[in-house]
Design a protein around this motif. Structure first.
Motif, PDB file in Angstrom:
ATOM      1  N   UNK A  50      -3.039  -2.042  -5.668  1.00 33.27           N
ATOM      2  CA  UNK A  50      -4.845  -2.089  -5.738  1.00 33.27           C
ATOM      3  C   UNK A  50      -5.062  -3.322  -6.908  1.00 33.27           C
ATOM      4  N   UNK A  51      -3.533  -2.703  -8.481  1.00 28.29           N
ATOM      5  CA  UNK A  51      -4.126  -3.653  -9.688  1.00 28.29           C
ATOM      6  C   UNK A  51      -3.866  -5.064  -9.083  1.00 28.29           C
ATOM      7  N   UNK A  52      -2.713  -4.946  -8.450  1.00 23.70           N
ATOM      8  CA  UNK A  52      -2.430  -6.559  -7.685  1.00 23.70           C
ATOM      9  C   UNK A  52      -3.762  -6.711  -6.881  1.00 23.70           C
ATOM     10  N   UNK A  53      -4.328  -6.323  -5.981  1.00 25.62           N
ATOM     11  CA  UNK A  53      -5.366  -7.004  -5.758  1.00 25.62           C
ATOM     12  C   UNK A  53      -6.407  -7.672  -6.297  1.00 25.62           C
ATOM     13  N   UNK A  54      -6.503  -6.753  -7.238  1.00 18.68           N
ATOM     14  CA  UNK A  54      -7.387  -6.888  -8.642  1.00 18.68           C
ATOM     15  C   UNK A  54      -7.651  -8.191  -8.715  1.00 18.68           C
ATOM     16  N   UNK A  55      -6.620  -7.991  -9.480  1.00 18.29           N
ATOM     17  CA  UNK A  55      -5.477  -9.784 -10.443  1.00 18.29           C
ATOM     18  C   UNK A  55      -5.873 -11.247  -9.896  1.00 18.29           C
ATOM     19  N   UNK A  56      -5.908 -10.490  -7.829  1.00 16.79           N
ATOM     20  CA  UNK A  56      -6.676 -11.604  -7.110  1.00 16.79           C
ATOM     21  C   UNK A  56      -7.592 -12.365  -6.533  1.00 16.79           C
ATOM     22  N   UNK A  57      -8.106 -11.096  -6.616  1.00 16.64           N
ATOM     23  CA  UNK A  57      -9.190 -10.843  -5.300  1.00 16.64           C
ATOM     24  C   UNK A  57     -10.095 -12.136  -5.564  1.00 16.64           C
ATOM     25  N   UNK A  58     -10.845 -12.839  -6.696  1.00 12.93           N
ATOM     26  CA  UNK A  58     -11.840 -13.502  -6.960  1.00 12.93           C
ATOM     27  C   UNK A  58     -11.347 -14.994  -6.946  1.00 12.93           C
ATOM     28  N   UNK A  59      -9.828 -14.786  -6.575  1.00 12.34           N
ATOM     29  CA  UNK A  59      -9.141 -15.672  -7.070  1.00 12.34           C
ATOM     30  C   UNK A  59      -8.898 -17.093  -5.747  1.00 12.34           C
ATOM     31  N   UNK A  60      -9.580 -18.284  -5.153  1.00 12.62           N
ATOM     32  CA  UNK A  60      -9.775 -19.156  -4.252  1.00 12.62           C
ATOM     33  C   UNK A  60      -8.280 -19.546  -3.923  1.00 12.62           C
ATOM     34  N   UNK A  61      -7.709 -19.437  -4.495  1.00 13.12           N
ATOM     35  CA  UNK A  61      -6.257 -20.045  -3.990  1.00 13.12           C
ATOM     36  C   UNK A  61      -5.018 -19.376  -3.080  1.00 13.12           C
ATOM     37  N   UNK A  62      -5.442 -18.119  -2.883  1.00 13.99           N
ATOM     38  CA  UNK A  62      -4.939 -17.585  -1.730  1.00 13.99           C
ATOM     39  C   UNK A  62      -6.038 -16.803  -1.020  1.00 13.99           C
ATOM     40  N   UNK A  63      -5.623 -16.686  -0.335  1.00 17.80           N
ATOM     41  CA  UNK A  63      -6.369 -16.593   1.372  1.00 17.80           C
ATOM     42  C   UNK A  63      -6.665 -14.682   1.194  1.00 17.80           C
ATOM     43  N   UNK A  64      -7.776 -14.240   1.993  1.00 17.62           N
ATOM     44  CA  UNK A  64      -7.810 -12.936   2.016  1.00 17.62           C
ATOM     45  C   UNK A  64      -6.792 -12.090   3.012  1.00 17.62           C
ATOM     46  N   UNK A  65      -6.099 -13.003   4.051  1.00 13.21           N
ATOM     47  CA  UNK A  65      -5.455 -12.083   4.387  1.00 13.21           C
ATOM     48  C   UNK A  65      -4.214 -12.465   3.293  1.00 13.21           C
ATOM     49  N   UNK A  66      -3.172 -13.445   2.639  1.00 14.51           N
ATOM     50  CA  UNK A  66      -2.712 -12.816   1.387  1.00 14.51           C
ATOM     51  C   UNK A  66      -3.364 -11.880   0.709  1.00 14.51           C
ATOM     52  N   UNK A  67      -3.922 -11.596   0.185  1.00 21.39           N
ATOM     53  CA  UNK A  67      -4.843 -10.875  -0.790  1.00 21.39           C
ATOM     54  C   UNK A  67      -4.965  -9.354  -0.152  1.00 21.39           C
ATOM     55  N   UNK A  68      -4.693  -9.054   1.184  1.00 22.50           N
ATOM     56  CA  UNK A  68      -4.410  -7.822   1.828  1.00 22.50           C
ATOM     57  C   UNK A  68      -3.092  -7.777   2.044  1.00 22.50           C
ATOM     58  N   UNK A  69      -3.228  -8.662   2.319  1.00 25.99           N
ATOM     59  CA  UNK A  69      -0.458  -7.952   2.249  1.00 25.99           C
ATOM     60  C   UNK A  69      -1.200  -7.690   0.133  1.00 25.99           C
ATOM     61  N   UNK A  70      -1.054  -7.748  -0.459  1.00 28.90           N
ATOM     62  CA  UNK A  70      -1.101  -7.331  -1.444  1.00 28.90           C
ATOM     63  C   UNK A  70      -1.024  -6.090  -1.276  1.00 28.90           C
ATOM     64  N   UNK A  71      -2.510  -5.783  -0.926  1.00 32.07           N
ATOM     65  CA  UNK A  71      -3.182  -3.996  -1.315  1.00 32.07           C
ATOM     66  C   UNK A  71      -2.235  -3.241  -0.033  1.00 32.07           C
ATOM     67  N   UNK A  72      -1.751  -4.241   0.788  1.00 35.38           N
ATOM     68  CA  UNK A  72      -1.245  -2.782   1.683  1.00 35.38           C
ATOM     69  C   UNK A  72       0.170  -3.134   2.078  1.00 35.38           C
ATOM     70  N   UNK A  73       1.079  -3.635   0.608  1.00 34.64           N
ATOM     71  CA  UNK A  73       1.739  -3.773   1.960  1.00 34.64           C
ATOM     72  C   UNK A  73       2.935  -2.461   1.670  1.00 34.64           C
ATOM     73  N   UNK A  74       2.651  -1.301   0.782  1.00 40.86           N
ATOM     74  CA  UNK A  74       3.053   0.162   0.444  1.00 40.86           C
ATOM     75  C   UNK A  74       2.291   0.778   1.861  1.00 40.86           C
ATOM     76  N   UNK A  75       1.153   0.536   2.576  1.00 38.23           N
ATOM     77  CA  UNK A  75       0.682   1.220   3.315  1.00 38.23           C
ATOM     78  C   UNK A  75       1.544   1.373   4.957  1.00 38.23           C
ATOM     79  N   UNK A  76       1.804   2.126   5.809  1.00 38.25           N
ATOM     80  CA  UNK A  76       2.211   2.951   6.187  1.00 38.25           C
ATOM     81  C   UNK A  76       1.557   3.042   7.470  1.00 38.25           C
TER      82      UNK A  76
END
Length: 166
Positions: free
Chosen positions: A88-114
């Protein structure tokens, strides 16, 4: 991916704070990119996986607890809860950035989900395919590096992945 100044800035920030996490991030980027290429994913998807896997543990820079060479299950409940917030902290750090796609942001948020809902931080059962790729690569390297796990031998990490494949 290193032509993007914002990516380079975040990577150097990780390197300054923890050489181990920096090395781990480079390893995950390499493994996940190779997996994405082997799977024949589109160039855009490979790029998203590469960028986000490089930054997937960006949220660890906000941690005040010790988590290296320990199984997170051995941490106190408070420490576990804090550690499990790093996506969540990682996602929050990039969520308003335009240089990373929404898919990229989701990967950061969901990388520990199963897919069985046993992951964190959201206990999600539906996760992006790209996040699952990064998650498997991350779990493997965490086991052999001792990040959030007690350090294991490579063959033990491979056996773990085989046992929980799918």
């Amino acid at each position: 991916i290193l032509e993007e100044d914002a990516v380079v800035e975040k990577v150097y920030d990780i390197k300054e704070r923890s050489a181990d996490i920096y090395e781990h991030s480079l390893t995950i980027c390499t493994i996940a990119t190779l997996v994405a290429l082997k799977l024949g994913l589109a160039q855009k998807d490979v790029y998203d996986i590469s960028v986000s896997s490089l930054l997937h543990d960006l949220g660890l820079r906000y941690m005040t607890i010790s988590y290296q060479n320990q199984n997170i299950d051995s941490l106190s409940h408070v420490e576990q809860s804090e550690y499990m917030k790093h996506p969540v902290y990682g996602y929050s750090a990039v969520k308003t950035e335009n240089w990373i796609s929404s898919t990229g942001k989701s990967i950061i948020l969901f990388h520990h989900e199963r897919i069985d809902g046993s992951g964190y931080p959201l206990k999600a059962k539906e996760i992006p395919y790209e996040a699952a790729i990064v998650g498997v690569c991350d779990a493997f390297d965490e086991m052999i590096c001792g990040i959030g796990y007690r350090r294991e031998k490579v063959y033990q990490a491979v056996e773990y992945l085989k046992a929980y494949r799918g």
